[in-house]
Design a protein around this motif. Structure first.
Motif, mmCIF file in Angstrom:
data_model
loop_
_atom_site.group_PDB
_atom_site.id
_atom_site.type_symbol
_atom_site.label_atom_id
_atom_site.label_comp_id
_atom_site.label_asym_id
_atom_site.label_seq_id
_atom_site.Cartn_x
_atom_site.Cartn_y
_atom_site.Cartn_z
ATOM 1 N N SER A 47 37.662 14.655 -13.292
ATOM 2 C CA SER A 47 38.080 15.776 -12.698
ATOM 3 C C SER A 47 39.280 15.428 -11.595
ATOM 4 C CB SER A 47 37.223 16.617 -11.985
ATOM 5 O OG SER A 47 36.435 17.209 -12.786
ATOM 6 N N ASP A 179 38.669 20.929 -18.585
ATOM 7 C CA ASP A 179 37.941 20.169 -17.693
ATOM 8 C C ASP A 179 36.446 20.717 -18.284
ATOM 9 O OD1 ASP A 179 36.448 18.519 -16.246
ATOM 10 O OD2 ASP A 179 37.657 19.060 -14.322
ATOM 11 N N GLU A 180 35.911 20.265 -19.145
ATOM 12 C CA GLU A 180 34.519 20.434 -19.475
ATOM 13 C C GLU A 180 34.444 21.819 -19.762
ATOM 14 O OE1 GLU A 180 31.503 18.460 -18.211
ATOM 15 O OE2 GLU A 180 32.299 17.041 -16.791
#
Ligand SMILES: Nc1ncnc2c1ncn2[C@@H]1O[C@H](COP(=O)(O)OP(=O)(O)OP(=O)(O)O)[C@@H](O)[C@H]1O
Ligand SMILES: [Mg+2]
Lengths: 325, 310
Positions: A47, A179-180
């Motif tokens: 991240s 991001d995920e």
């Protein structure tokens, strides 16, 4: 030429425990229309890397100590906040892990989708609304007209993530950072969102950086994979390289921990041990403690070596792998 | 929305009923017999009985209660024991001075508090933020009496900027209200700012704020379009709950500045055991409080789409 090129990027945080090395000497590049997956366990710096690209690191405590992030020909790290703002949501867009909290609860989903259009494209309200409705249909939100004026709490988790995706795509970004995006969702919804991202990507020449801690997710959508460990690259290569010819002991561990539907597994293999303390890295390989395979060789800093073109690994032992693993 | 409002009002009826019961019990049953205090020592039994009959205190309790209910529904609270004035008239007269101090002070204080906390959210961690925290804690720790005494001595007596105390109706009364109003604002600002600041900083760390920045919004747009709207929910709650208390004004400020409002009136009534007056003030306070709660809920529903539907 690559769309995005990161060279030698290092990011530190000053914390109460000392200087935290979140990312060290990271190199990566993404070509137009390609998907790069960054894989690694929690805390390895995924991240932070994404935020650095977006120019959204909290500075301080964060500090970029070296490197460059070049999009097209612009070095993003040298841009002013105003120039960066013009890029964000426009050339580079981002979607986040938790669609429950990433949308503003007191604004309608429609408003949130058309907001970036309004900011970047300077179009009228009516045009923005039409575009937003088209986007909602494109990402598979049924009854878009009705749902336009609904609030996030009236959407299910999967639908909210679709709203996030519509929002991110609104200005036709060159690069999408996810991001995920599926981590917080049910398995069946996960698959739907992945499929959606896959089709959306095919129909445009947008590049994507897909961040996940779950190698199992990436096989379908990745062109290239970077395996990140403790802020450094352990291994990189094409999806085939990583899935069929993994060379780094950490990558092998990750592959083993991917659940198989075909095999009846009682326990998932997880790599024993935890990440080393990022405020106190010792010289040498950072995977040393957890590696079943370490030797005195590993007390030197590993460098990435090319096994086959494009497939690189930062390990002294990859050559011996077939005999000893 | 309308049905929501109606439902909230209907729900408030049992509460109000409870309030009448409690005030009745406190004043008419537990509170003791006011007659002995009124007639003084050395009064004869005849005198006492006559007074009780006059006040209706000789009747059975349930009759007294119904009489009280009738008073309440007609807003006719009878007469003061002490001054023999009609209580409804006294309240009407006292409300003006009270509100003329309380409303502007509350209004400016709240706006100022919100503005300061917005600035704090913009300059979080910087000098301005730290200074604000220190000042608001300091402001909260000093007693209102200190402000009153210091204000009256330095700003009124020594420098003559304001009159020391007093009140006049209409615009001529404004100079009298400035100093107590200022003190009111200073006293309430400390705790308001601390509360608003916590709310703002809490909001600023939410995920949706990160999303807003990722869209390319500037910090002012993020603050005013995204953060403020969310922060308004707890802020409105706190402010609206305070509104009913405005009508009694400030006991201390009115007393020290000789403002003939409901605050002064309450103190006088308590000092002279003027039960009907205290009862009326208590009941109206409770009524406004219940009403304020309904208004809070409505504001809440307007500000937060998540409560609207149920
Ligand atoms: N604001 C911050 N202040 C201090 N340290 C931070 C901050 N943000 C991240 N870090 C540290 O940077 C390192 C990398 O964090 P990052 O969030 O990039 O991990 P991640 O790979 O995204 O993990 P996850 O899978 O949990 O999201 C971690 O050690 C983390 O503690
Ligand atoms: Mg993360």
């Amino acid at each position: 030429m690559a769309l995005l090129e990161i060279k030698d990027l290092s990011i530190q945080f000053s914390t109460d425990e000392g200087v935290l090395h979140a990312v060290d000497n990271l190199n990566l590049s993404v070509d137009q229309g390609k998907t790069l997956c960054i894989v690694g366990e929690s805390g390895c710096g995924k991240s932070v890397t994404a935020r650095a690209i977006m120019g959204l690191l909290p500075i301080p405590p964060a500090k970029i100590t070296s490197g460059s992030v070049v999009l097209d020909t612009k070095d993003l790290l040298g841009l002013s906040e105003k120039e960066m703002r013009a890029l964000r949501g426009n050339d580079i867009a981002m979607i986040f892990q938790d669609p429950m909290t990433s949308l503003n609860p007191v604004l309608t989903c429609g408003y949130q989708i058309q907001e970036s259009l309004h900011i970047h494209d300077k179009i009228t309200k009516k045009e923005a609304k039409e575009k937003a409705l088209a986007l909602m249909k494109q990402v598979g939100i049924p009854e878009a007209e009705k749902r336009f004026s609904e609030y996030p709490h009236q959407f299910s988790g999967g639908m909210r993530q679709r709203v996030m995706i519509a929002m991110a795509l609104s200005c036709k970004p060159k690069l999408l950072i996810a991001d995920e995006p599926t981590t917080a969702l049910d398995v069946s919804i996960q698959a739907q969102i992945l499929e959606l991202l896959g089709t959306l990507k095919k129909s445009s020449d947008m590049a994507m950086i897909f961040i996940t801690h779950d190698l199992g997710v990436v096989a379908e959508i990745a062109d290239e994979i970077i395996v990140l460990y403790a802020g450094t690259v352990a291994e990189r290569g094409t999806t085939k390289d990583i899935f069929n010819h993994a060379a780094h002991p950490y990558t092998l561990g990750l592959l083993e921990s991917v659940p198989h539907i075909s095999k009846e597994q009682e326990h998932l293999t997880v790599i024993p041990g935890t990440l080393p303390d990022p405020t106190d890295y010792q010289p040498g390989c950072r995977f040393y403690e957890r590696c079943t395979f370490h030797s005195d060789l590993c007390k030197k800093d590993p460098v990435e070596e090319e096994i086959t073109p494009g497939h690189r690994v930062a390990c002294f032992h990859y050559r011996l792998k077939d005999q000893q693993y | 929305m309308l049905s929501y409002i109606i439902r909230r009002i209907i729900q408030a009826i049992p509460t109000l009923f409870g309030v009448t019961l409690v005030t009745f019990i406190v004043f008419n049953v537990v509170g003791g017999d006011p007659v002995y205090q009124m007639v003084g020592k050395g009064a004869g039994q005849k005198e006492i009985d006559a007074l009780r009959r006059e006040l209706g205190l000789d009747r059975p309790l349930y009759q007294q209660y119904f009489f009280y209910l009738k008073q309440i529904t007609t807003f006719d609270f009878g007469r003061s024991y002490a001054t023999k004035q009609k209580i409804s008239q006294m309240i009407k007269e006292g409300m003006g001075p009270s509100l003329s101090l309380a409303v502007p002070a509350f209004f400016f204080g709240s706006i100022l508090g919100i503005i300061i906390s917005l600035l704090v959210a913009l300059y979080r961690g910087k000098l301005f933020d730290r200074l604000t925290v220190v000042l608001s804690v300091a402001g909260m720790s000093v007693s209102v009496l200190a402000y009153i005494i210091a204000g009256q001595y330095y700003l009124a007596y020594m420098s003559g900027l304001f009159p020391i105390s007093g009140w006049e109706p209409g615009l001529r009364g404004v100079p009298f209200l400035v100093l107590p109003g200022l003190i009111w604002v200073i006293v309430s600002l400390g705790s308001d700012v601390r509360f608003f600041r916590t709310v703002m900083l809490d909001e600023i760390n939410q995920d949706y704020v990160r999303t807003a920045y990722a869209k390319g919004l500037g910090k002012y747009r993020v603050l005013f379009r995204h953060v403020l709207k969310n922060a308004m929910i707890p802020i409105i709650t706190r402010l609206v709950i305070a509104i009913p208390f405005l009508y009694t004004g400030s006991l201390l400020l009115e007393n020290f500045f000789s403002i003939p409002g409901l605050g002064s009136m309450s103190i006088n009534a308590i000092n002279s055991s003027d039960f009907p007056v205290i009862k009326a003030i208590t009941f109206i306070g409770a009524l406004l409080y219940v009403g304020g709660n309904i208004v809070t809920d409505i504001c809440y529903a307007l500000a937060d789409p998540r409560v609207r539907l149920k």
